[in-house]
Design a protein around this motif. Sequence first.
Motif, short mmCIF file in Angstrom:
data_model
loop_
_atom_site.label_atom_id
_atom_site.label_comp_id
_atom_site.label_asym_id
_atom_site.label_seq_id
_atom_site.Cartn_x
_atom_site.Cartn_y
_atom_site.Cartn_z
N ILE A 171 0.84 -1.20 0.00
CA ILE A 171 0.00 0.00 0.00
C ILE A 171 0.87 1.25 0.00
O ILE A 171 0.59 2.22 -0.71
CB ILE A 171 -0.97 -0.01 1.20
CG1 ILE A 171 -1.98 -1.15 1.04
CG2 ILE A 171 -1.66 1.33 1.36
CD1 ILE A 171 -2.87 -1.36 2.23
N ILE A 172 1.94 1.22 0.78
CA ILE A 172 2.86 2.37 0.83
C ILE A 172 3.51 2.57 -0.53
O ILE A 172 3.58 3.70 -1.03
CB ILE A 172 3.91 2.17 1.94
CG1 ILE A 172 3.23 2.23 3.31
CG2 ILE A 172 5.02 3.22 1.84
CD1 ILE A 172 4.13 1.86 4.47
N TRP A 173 3.99 1.50 -1.16
CA TRP A 173 4.62 1.61 -2.47
C TRP A 173 3.62 2.06 -3.53
O TRP A 173 3.95 2.84 -4.44
CB TRP A 173 5.28 0.31 -2.89
CG TRP A 173 6.57 0.07 -2.16
CD1 TRP A 173 6.81 -0.88 -1.23
CD2 TRP A 173 7.78 0.82 -2.31
NE1 TRP A 173 8.10 -0.77 -0.77
CE2 TRP A 173 8.73 0.27 -1.42
CE3 TRP A 173 8.16 1.91 -3.08
CZ2 TRP A 173 10.02 0.76 -1.31
CZ3 TRP A 173 9.45 2.40 -2.97
CH2 TRP A 173 10.36 1.82 -2.09
N LEU A 174 2.40 1.58 -3.43
CA LEU A 174 1.35 2.00 -4.35
C LEU A 174 1.07 3.49 -4.20
O LEU A 174 0.98 4.22 -5.19
CB LEU A 174 0.07 1.19 -4.12
CG LEU A 174 -1.13 1.57 -5.00
CD1 LEU A 174 -0.83 1.26 -6.46
CD2 LEU A 174 -2.37 0.85 -4.52
N ALA A 175 0.97 3.95 -2.97
CA ALA A 175 0.72 5.37 -2.72
C ALA A 175 1.88 6.22 -3.23
O ALA A 175 1.67 7.29 -3.82
CB ALA A 175 0.49 5.60 -1.24
N ALA A 176 3.11 5.75 -3.03
CA ALA A 176 4.28 6.49 -3.52
C ALA A 176 4.27 6.55 -5.05
O ALA A 176 4.56 7.60 -5.64
CB ALA A 176 5.56 5.84 -3.02
N GLY A 177 3.92 5.46 -5.69
CA GLY A 177 3.85 5.44 -7.15
C GLY A 177 2.77 6.36 -7.69
O GLY A 177 2.99 7.08 -8.67
N VAL A 178 1.64 6.36 -7.06
CA VAL A 178 0.55 7.25 -7.48
C VAL A 178 0.96 8.71 -7.30
O VAL A 178 0.73 9.55 -8.17
CB VAL A 178 -0.74 6.93 -6.70
CG1 VAL A 178 -1.79 8.00 -6.91
CG2 VAL A 178 -1.28 5.57 -7.10
N ALA A 179 1.61 9.01 -6.18
CA ALA A 179 2.05 10.38 -5.92
C ALA A 179 3.06 10.84 -6.97
O ALA A 179 2.98 11.95 -7.48
CB ALA A 179 2.64 10.49 -4.52
N LEU A 180 4.01 9.97 -7.30
CA LEU A 180 4.99 10.32 -8.33
C LEU A 180 4.33 10.49 -9.69
O LEU A 180 4.70 11.39 -10.45
CB LEU A 180 6.08 9.25 -8.40
CG LEU A 180 7.08 9.25 -7.26
CD1 LEU A 180 8.02 8.06 -7.37
CD2 LEU A 180 7.87 10.53 -7.24
N GLY A 181 3.37 9.67 -10.00
CA GLY A 181 2.64 9.81 -11.26
C GLY A 181 1.89 11.12 -11.34
O GLY A 181 1.91 11.81 -12.37
N VAL A 182 1.25 11.51 -10.25
CA VAL A 182 0.51 12.77 -10.22
C VAL A 182 1.48 13.94 -10.38
O VAL A 182 1.22 14.87 -11.14
CB VAL A 182 -0.29 12.91 -8.91
CG1 VAL A 182 -0.82 14.32 -8.72
CG2 VAL A 182 -1.43 11.90 -8.89
N LEU A 183 2.62 13.90 -9.70
CA LEU A 183 3.62 14.96 -9.84
C LEU A 183 4.15 15.06 -11.27
O LEU A 183 4.32 16.16 -11.80
CB LEU A 183 4.77 14.74 -8.87
CG LEU A 183 4.47 15.00 -7.40
CD1 LEU A 183 5.66 14.60 -6.54
CD2 LEU A 183 4.12 16.45 -7.17
N ALA A 184 4.39 13.92 -11.89
CA ALA A 184 4.90 13.92 -13.26
C ALA A 184 3.87 14.52 -14.22
O ALA A 184 4.22 15.32 -15.09
CB ALA A 184 5.26 12.50 -13.68
N VAL A 185 2.61 14.16 -14.06
CA VAL A 185 1.56 14.69 -14.92
C VAL A 185 1.43 16.20 -14.72
O VAL A 185 1.28 16.95 -15.69
CB VAL A 185 0.22 13.98 -14.66
CG1 VAL A 185 -0.94 14.70 -15.33
CG2 VAL A 185 0.29 12.54 -15.15
N ARG A 186 1.52 16.65 -13.49
CA ARG A 186 1.43 18.09 -13.22
C ARG A 186 2.59 18.84 -13.87
O ARG A 186 2.40 19.92 -14.44
CB ARG A 186 1.42 18.36 -11.72
CG ARG A 186 0.10 18.10 -11.08
CD ARG A 186 0.09 18.55 -9.65
NE ARG A 186 -1.20 18.34 -9.04
CZ ARG A 186 -1.48 18.62 -7.80
NH1 ARG A 186 -0.56 19.15 -7.02
NH2 ARG A 186 -2.68 18.41 -7.32
N LYS A 187 3.81 18.30 -13.78
CA LYS A 187 4.97 18.96 -14.38
C LYS A 187 4.83 19.02 -15.90
O LYS A 187 5.14 20.04 -16.52
CB LYS A 187 6.26 18.22 -14.01
CG LYS A 187 6.68 18.41 -12.59
CD LYS A 187 7.17 19.82 -12.38
CE LYS A 187 7.73 19.97 -10.99
NZ LYS A 187 8.20 21.31 -10.72
N VAL A 188 4.40 17.94 -16.51
CA VAL A 188 4.23 17.92 -17.97
C VAL A 188 3.14 18.91 -18.38
O VAL A 188 3.31 19.66 -19.35
CB VAL A 188 3.89 16.50 -18.46
CG1 VAL A 188 3.43 16.51 -19.90
CG2 VAL A 188 5.10 15.60 -18.30
#
Length: 70
Positions: free
Chosen positions: A4-21
């Motif tokens: 769950i922690i790794w899933l949450a970290a992956g989702v957070a990184l994905g959201v940050l990447a989409v925001r930057k793009v």
Amino acid sequence: MKRIIWLAAGVALGVLAVRKVTEAQQTFGPQGLNRAVGSLADNVANFADAVRDGMHQRETDLRAALGVDR
């Protein structure tokens, strides 16, 4: 629990990447972003060509110094 922690970290990184793009796309506009990526690709290709030319020149110098013919 670790999953769950790794899933949450992956989702957070994905959201940050989409925001930057999205932010970069809004800053440059669709055509500007394409130009920036194209310019970067051209610069990388030019650098690779320069490295190849330098390697060829150095090989020629080494062959001449050692007296080895092709």
